[in-house]
Design a protein around this motif. Structure first.
Motif, PDB file in Angstrom:
ATOM      1  N   LEU A 139      56.380  43.724  41.134  1.00 45.59           N
ATOM      2  CA  LEU A 139      55.239  44.582  40.779  1.00 45.59           C
ATOM      3  C   LEU A 139      54.476  43.926  39.624  1.00 45.59           C
ATOM      4  O   LEU A 139      55.082  43.241  38.791  1.00 45.59           O
ATOM      5  CB  LEU A 139      55.767  45.953  40.342  1.00 45.59           C
ATOM      6  N   TRP A 140      53.178  44.124  39.555  1.00 51.42           N
ATOM      7  CA  TRP A 140      52.342  43.583  38.475  1.00 51.42           C
ATOM      8  C   TRP A 140      52.498  42.070  38.318  1.00 51.42           C
ATOM      9  O   TRP A 140      52.694  41.552  37.222  1.00 51.42           O
ATOM     10  CB  TRP A 140      52.647  44.272  37.137  1.00 51.42           C
ATOM     11  N   SER A 141      52.403  41.387  39.463  1.00 49.15           N
ATOM     12  CA  SER A 141      52.560  39.933  39.454  1.00 49.15           C
ATOM     13  C   SER A 141      51.263  39.310  39.931  1.00 49.15           C
ATOM     14  O   SER A 141      50.186  39.879  39.771  1.00 49.15           O
ATOM     15  CB  SER A 141      53.724  39.565  40.378  1.00 49.15           C
ATOM     16  N   SER A 142      51.364  38.097  40.495  1.00 49.57           N
ATOM     17  CA  SER A 142      50.218  37.485  41.168  1.00 49.57           C
ATOM     18  C   SER A 142      50.658  37.107  42.577  1.00 49.57           C
ATOM     19  O   SER A 142      51.851  37.124  42.892  1.00 49.57           O
ATOM     20  CB  SER A 142      49.743  36.241  40.415  1.00 49.57           C
ATOM     21  N   LEU A 143      49.683  36.770  43.412  1.00 47.80           N
ATOM     22  CA  LEU A 143      50.000  36.259  44.742  1.00 47.80           C
ATOM     23  C   LEU A 143      49.415  34.850  44.820  1.00 47.80           C
ATOM     24  O   LEU A 143      48.212  34.684  45.030  1.00 47.80           O
ATOM     25  CB  LEU A 143      49.402  37.158  45.831  1.00 47.80           C
ATOM     26  N   PRO A 144      50.262  33.823  44.579  1.00 46.96           N
ATOM     27  CA  PRO A 144      49.748  32.453  44.533  1.00 46.96           C
ATOM     28  C   PRO A 144      48.871  32.112  45.751  1.00 46.96           C
ATOM     29  O   PRO A 144      49.177  32.502  46.882  1.00 46.96           O
ATOM     30  CB  PRO A 144      51.027  31.608  44.494  1.00 46.96           C
ATOM     31  N   ALA A 145      47.778  31.366  45.475  1.00 45.07           N
ATOM     32  CA  ALA A 145      46.766  31.110  46.512  1.00 45.07           C
ATOM     33  C   ALA A 145      47.305  30.312  47.685  1.00 45.07           C
ATOM     34  O   ALA A 145      46.727  30.332  48.774  1.00 45.07           O
ATOM     35  CB  ALA A 145      45.581  30.378  45.888  1.00 45.07           C
ATOM     36  N   LYS A 146      48.434  29.628  47.497  1.00 40.33           N
ATOM     37  CA  LYS A 146      48.982  28.856  48.626  1.00 40.33           C
ATOM     38  C   LYS A 146      49.469  29.759  49.757  1.00 40.33           C
ATOM     39  O   LYS A 146      49.674  29.295  50.873  1.00 40.33           O
ATOM     40  CB  LYS A 146      50.122  27.963  48.137  1.00 40.33           C
ATOM     41  N   PHE A 147      49.655  31.047  49.455  1.00 41.16           N
ATOM     42  CA  PHE A 147      50.086  31.963  50.506  1.00 41.16           C
ATOM     43  C   PHE A 147      48.840  32.527  51.202  1.00 41.16           C
ATOM     44  O   PHE A 147      48.146  33.390  50.659  1.00 41.16           O
ATOM     45  CB  PHE A 147      50.940  33.087  49.927  1.00 41.16           C
ATOM     46  N   ALA A 148      48.565  32.035  52.401  1.00 32.18           N
ATOM     47  CA  ALA A 148      47.376  32.469  53.145  1.00 32.18           C
ATOM     48  C   ALA A 148      47.515  33.929  53.558  1.00 32.18           C
ATOM     49  O   ALA A 148      48.619  34.394  53.874  1.00 32.18           O
ATOM     50  CB  ALA A 148      47.201  31.592  54.382  1.00 32.18           C
ATOM     51  N   THR A 149      46.383  34.650  53.555  1.00 29.54           N
ATOM     52  CA  THR A 149      46.404  36.050  53.978  1.00 29.54           C
ATOM     53  C   THR A 149      45.584  36.207  55.256  1.00 29.54           C
ATOM     54  O   THR A 149      44.660  35.441  55.518  1.00 29.54           O
ATOM     55  CB  THR A 149      45.813  36.979  52.904  1.00 29.54           C
ATOM     56  N   TYR A 150      45.900  37.255  56.025  1.00 30.71           N
ATOM     57  CA  TYR A 150      45.192  37.403  57.308  1.00 30.71           C
ATOM     58  C   TYR A 150      43.696  37.658  57.146  1.00 30.71           C
ATOM     59  O   TYR A 150      42.904  37.167  57.957  1.00 30.71           O
ATOM     60  CB  TYR A 150      45.889  38.438  58.215  1.00 30.71           C
ATOM     61  N   GLY A 183      43.567  47.298  47.198  1.00 30.00           N
ATOM     62  CA  GLY A 183      43.887  46.206  48.126  1.00 30.00           C
ATOM     63  C   GLY A 183      45.266  45.681  47.819  1.00 30.00           C
ATOM     64  O   GLY A 183      46.245  46.434  47.826  1.00 30.00           O
ATOM     65  N   TRP A 184      45.368  44.371  47.563  1.00 32.36           N
ATOM     66  CA  TRP A 184      46.618  43.848  47.002  1.00 32.36           C
ATOM     67  C   TRP A 184      46.627  44.301  45.550  1.00 32.36           C
ATOM     68  O   TRP A 184      45.691  44.007  44.787  1.00 32.36           O
ATOM     69  CB  TRP A 184      46.652  42.324  47.117  1.00 32.36           C
ATOM     70  N   ALA A 185      47.657  45.001  45.117  1.00 26.35           N
ATOM     71  CA  ALA A 185      47.692  45.563  43.765  1.00 26.35           C
ATOM     72  C   ALA A 185      49.032  46.257  43.550  1.00 26.35           C
ATOM     73  O   ALA A 185      49.698  46.612  44.525  1.00 26.35           O
ATOM     74  CB  ALA A 185      46.567  46.587  43.579  1.00 26.35           C
ATOM     75  N   PRO A 186      49.390  46.467  42.252  1.00 24.72           N
ATOM     76  CA  PRO A 186      48.698  45.989  41.059  1.00 24.72           C
ATOM     77  C   PRO A 186      49.167  44.583  40.680  1.00 24.72           C
ATOM     78  O   PRO A 186      50.281  44.181  41.021  1.00 24.72           O
ATOM     79  CB  PRO A 186      49.137  47.007  39.999  1.00 24.72           C
ATOM     80  N   GLY A 187      48.299  43.852  39.971  1.00 25.09           N
ATOM     81  CA  GLY A 187      48.643  42.515  39.532  1.00 25.09           C
ATOM     82  C   GLY A 187      47.392  41.767  39.132  1.00 25.09           C
ATOM     83  O   GLY A 187      46.313  42.364  39.032  1.00 25.09           O
ATOM     84  N   SER A 188      47.527  40.462  38.885  1.00 20.30           N
ATOM     85  CA  SER A 188      46.389  39.638  38.488  1.00 20.30           C
ATOM     86  C   SER A 188      45.971  38.746  39.653  1.00 20.30           C
ATOM     87  O   SER A 188      46.734  37.883  40.088  1.00 20.30           O
ATOM     88  CB  SER A 188      46.749  38.761  37.284  1.00 20.30           C
ATOM     89  N   VAL A 189      44.763  39.000  40.160  1.00 21.31           N
ATOM     90  CA  VAL A 189      44.214  38.166  41.233  1.00 21.31           C
ATOM     91  C   VAL A 189      44.014  36.743  40.720  1.00 21.31           C
ATOM     92  O   VAL A 189      44.391  35.759  41.366  1.00 21.31           O
ATOM     93  CB  VAL A 189      42.879  38.770  41.721  1.00 21.31           C
ATOM     94  N   ALA A 224      45.362  35.068  38.197  1.00 24.31           N
ATOM     95  CA  ALA A 224      46.560  34.284  37.867  1.00 24.31           C
ATOM     96  C   ALA A 224      47.154  33.614  39.106  1.00 24.31           C
ATOM     97  O   ALA A 224      47.877  32.629  38.997  1.00 24.31           O
ATOM     98  CB  ALA A 224      47.608  35.178  37.200  1.00 24.31           C
ATOM     99  N   GLY A 225      46.833  34.149  40.276  1.00 17.51           N
ATOM    100  CA  GLY A 225      47.297  33.530  41.511  1.00 17.51           C
ATOM    101  C   GLY A 225      46.409  32.380  41.966  1.00 17.51           C
ATOM    102  O   GLY A 225      46.642  31.808  43.027  1.00 17.51           O
ATOM    103  N   GLY A 226      45.358  32.083  41.169  1.00 14.64           N
ATOM    104  CA  GLY A 226      44.443  31.008  41.551  1.00 14.64           C
ATOM    105  C   GLY A 226      43.438  31.451  42.602  1.00 14.64           C
ATOM    106  O   GLY A 226      42.882  30.630  43.326  1.00 14.64           O
ATOM    107  N   ARG A 227      43.190  32.746  42.653  1.00 13.19           N
ATOM    108  CA  ARG A 227      42.266  33.284  43.658  1.00 13.19           C
ATOM    109  C   ARG A 227      40.992  33.788  42.987  1.00 13.19           C
ATOM    110  O   ARG A 227      41.023  34.216  41.826  1.00 13.19           O
ATOM    111  CB  ARG A 227      42.910  34.458  44.411  1.00 13.19           C
ATOM    112  N   SER A 228      39.898  33.776  43.733  1.00  8.42           N
ATOM    113  CA  SER A 228      38.628  34.263  43.193  1.00  8.42           C
ATOM    114  C   SER A 228      38.331  35.683  43.643  1.00  8.42           C
ATOM    115  O   SER A 228      37.334  36.270  43.242  1.00  8.42           O
ATOM    116  CB  SER A 228      37.490  33.335  43.622  1.00  8.42           C
ATOM    117  N   ARG A 229      39.153  36.229  44.497  1.00  2.72           N
ATOM    118  CA  ARG A 229      38.941  37.605  44.945  1.00  2.72           C
ATOM    119  C   ARG A 229      40.272  38.178  45.388  1.00  2.72           C
ATOM    120  O   ARG A 229      41.257  37.444  45.580  1.00  2.72           O
ATOM    121  CB  ARG A 229      37.936  37.656  46.091  1.00  2.72           C
ATOM    122  N   ASN A 230      40.278  39.484  45.613  1.00  3.52           N
ATOM    123  CA  ASN A 230      41.508  40.139  46.034  1.00  3.52           C
ATOM    124  C   ASN A 230      42.013  39.536  47.358  1.00  3.52           C
ATOM    125  O   ASN A 230      41.203  39.239  48.237  1.00  3.52           O
ATOM    126  CB  ASN A 230      41.251  41.646  46.198  1.00  3.52           C
TER     127      ASN A 230
END
Ligand SMILES: [Ca+2]
Length: 496
Positions: free
Chosen positions: A120-131, A148-154, A156-162
């Protein structure tokens, strides 16, 4: 607040990156240029692709829909989708906690494969592709509203959007932005029935205390009944708002070619439910409607995980799931004419949990793995010396609520203390529940001679699945992200 008409306090345009730049940027995040080109080529000439509406409530257990037999909660829209499509009676989240459950849905991977994204309250690293990203690269118009994807830091995962896509104020704003002739994929993430509740809202809406069926792991006292009615009040609101979206699609004659998927990220926010691997924490509602392909009015008993959502959506859109996706498409179940157990291999799911709210010294989690079959739930608690609900006296991994207060008040009450201890006390390293002895999952039969062979067999199946899906703990690589990062606000007590 009505969902279609500006429920979000701020408009979408400021939150939304330039549409001209976004697809190319996001494509580079997860696909090589040649792969994207091959995708586009393959899709040229493809038949009319379905729209996708993924509607997810926040903290709703499997039992709390009309279609699944609850006569009190009002879910006519869910019930309609079930009646006009297929309902899954054995649907489970990957982890009973918002962030990892949503990460698993979006990536099609078991939560423990997502590095710090399992918390919880983490990031989702950008290397993990989403549908949504994959569909966008294939020409879909994508977006989400609210949670959307939450809660956490978009970021910090290297992403520009949720990871769920560009954000819109509501479905109507999104719908107006869809270019003519372009299929869309939308994520409606309600915050209902997440706490906090307006106390008494269920009663005031006309629901009756006497009608509530209190789950067996909760004490049957008026405070708990009223709390459940407040939870029902918010489920009904989610259902109503989903109905408004369906009405808009009907007005535009788009409902027939839209796959509507309705589910929840985890179970009810009550003790021994949310954040636990018992059924009321991990088993969720799931119904899917798509009249062009799905024979109506069926109930499937196959075990499905929300990890299966991403590969299913990709396949329905004419795309192949990514090799790293551990979920399996359920498109074959959806389009089948059969009911009951359609695919005999779908006889179990794997469940996991790491850090929910950081309420233990050192902010460590409470790692668990489990396998659920028709008859059994086998849970392995990897750190049984820790407190499952967080350190006393706060037990902060269980949301504050009138029910939690009522159970604390019963801690020393003869005959009723079991409720408190089942939710908050330490647990053995292994738990085994035999549902043929009752569905409450309150009597642990782990270690009993009569179940020894079953327990060995379930433990072995769990190990095999965890190894096959490269669970870092099963591989002997203990996580480095157990305590940090945590991107939410921490109290002084939590910083210990
Ligand atoms: Ca949730």
């Amino acid at each position: 607040m009505p969902f279609l008409h500006g429920a979000q306090p701020s408009g979408s345009s400021a939150d939304r990156p330039s549409s001209a730049l976004l697809p190319a940027t996001s494509r580079r995040d997860f696909l090589g240029a040649s792969a994207a080109a091959a995708l586009s080529q393959r899709l040229q000439g493809a038949a009319s692709r379905p729209n996708i509406l993924f509607a997810i409530s926040d903290d709703q257990s499997f039992a709390h829909t009309g279609a699944s037999g609850d006569s009190v909660v009002r879910t006519p829209v869910f019930d309609r989708i079930a009646a006009e499509g297929v309902r899954f009676a054995h649907a489970f989240c990957s982890s009973p906690s918002c962030t990892p459950s949503r990460g698993a849905i979006l990536t099609g991977q078991d939560c423990y494969r997502l590095e710090e994204g399992v918390n919880l309250w983490s990031s989702l690293p950008a290397k993990f592709a989403t549908y949504p990203d994959l569909l966008e690269a294939a020409g879909y118009h994508v977006g989400y509203t609210r949670k959307g994807w939450a809660p956490g830091s978009v970021e910090a995962g290297g992403r520009s959007r949720n990871p769920a896509g560009p954000r819109y104020a509501n479905f109507r704003a999104f719908h107006e932005s869809v270019p003519d002739g372009t299929p869309f994929c939308f994520w409606f993430g309600s915050q209902d029935p997440h706490r906090a509740y307006q106390k008494g809202s269920g009663l005031e809406s006309g629901l009756r205390l006497d009608d509530v069926r209190v789950p067996e792991f909760l004490p049957d006292v008026p405070e708990v009944r009223s709390d459940i009615l407040d939870y029902y009040f918010e489920i009904a609101r989610f259902d109503r708002e989903l109905g408004e979206i369906l009405s808009l699609l009907e007005e535009h004659d788009q409902l027939a070619n839209t796959i509507v998927i309705v589910t929840s990220d985890n179970g009810m926010p009550f003790p021994r439910a949310k954040a636990d691997l018992y059924d009321y924490g991990s088993r969720v509602p799931l119904a899917v409607r798509w009249p062009e392909r799905i024979p109506a009015g069926r109930v499937a008993s196959d075990f499905v995980s929300l990890v299966d959502v991403a590969p299913t959506i990709l396949e329905a859109a004419g795309l192949a799931p990514l090799p790293e996706m551990t979920g399996r498409s359920i498109l074959d179940l959806l389009t089948s004419e059969d009911e009951g157990r359609i695919d005999s291999s779908r006889d179990h799911v794997i469940l996991a949990r790491e850090r929910h709210a950081p309420w233990r010294a050192g902010r460590v989690g409470y790692p668990m793995r489990a396998i659920r079959t028709d008859q059994f739930l086998y849970i392995r608690n990897l750190e049984p010396d820790r407190w499952p609900a967080g350190d006393p006296p706060i037990f902060g991994e269980v949301d504050p609520s009138p029910t939690k207060d009522a159970m604390r008040a019963l801690e020393a009450a003869p005959g009723s203390e079991r409720y408190f201890h089942a939710a908050f006390s330490k647990r053995p390293a292994e738990e085994l529940y035999d549902m043929s002895l009752g569905s409450s999952q309150m009597s642990n039969v782990s270690g009993e001679a009569a179940h020894a062979e079953t327990q060995r067999s379930l433990a072995s199946r769990l190990d095999q699945r965890l190894l096959a899906t490269a669970d870092p703990r099963a591989l002997g690589h203990p996580p480095t992200w157990e305590s940090d990062p945590h991107y939410g606000r921490l109290t002084a007590e939590q910083r210990r």
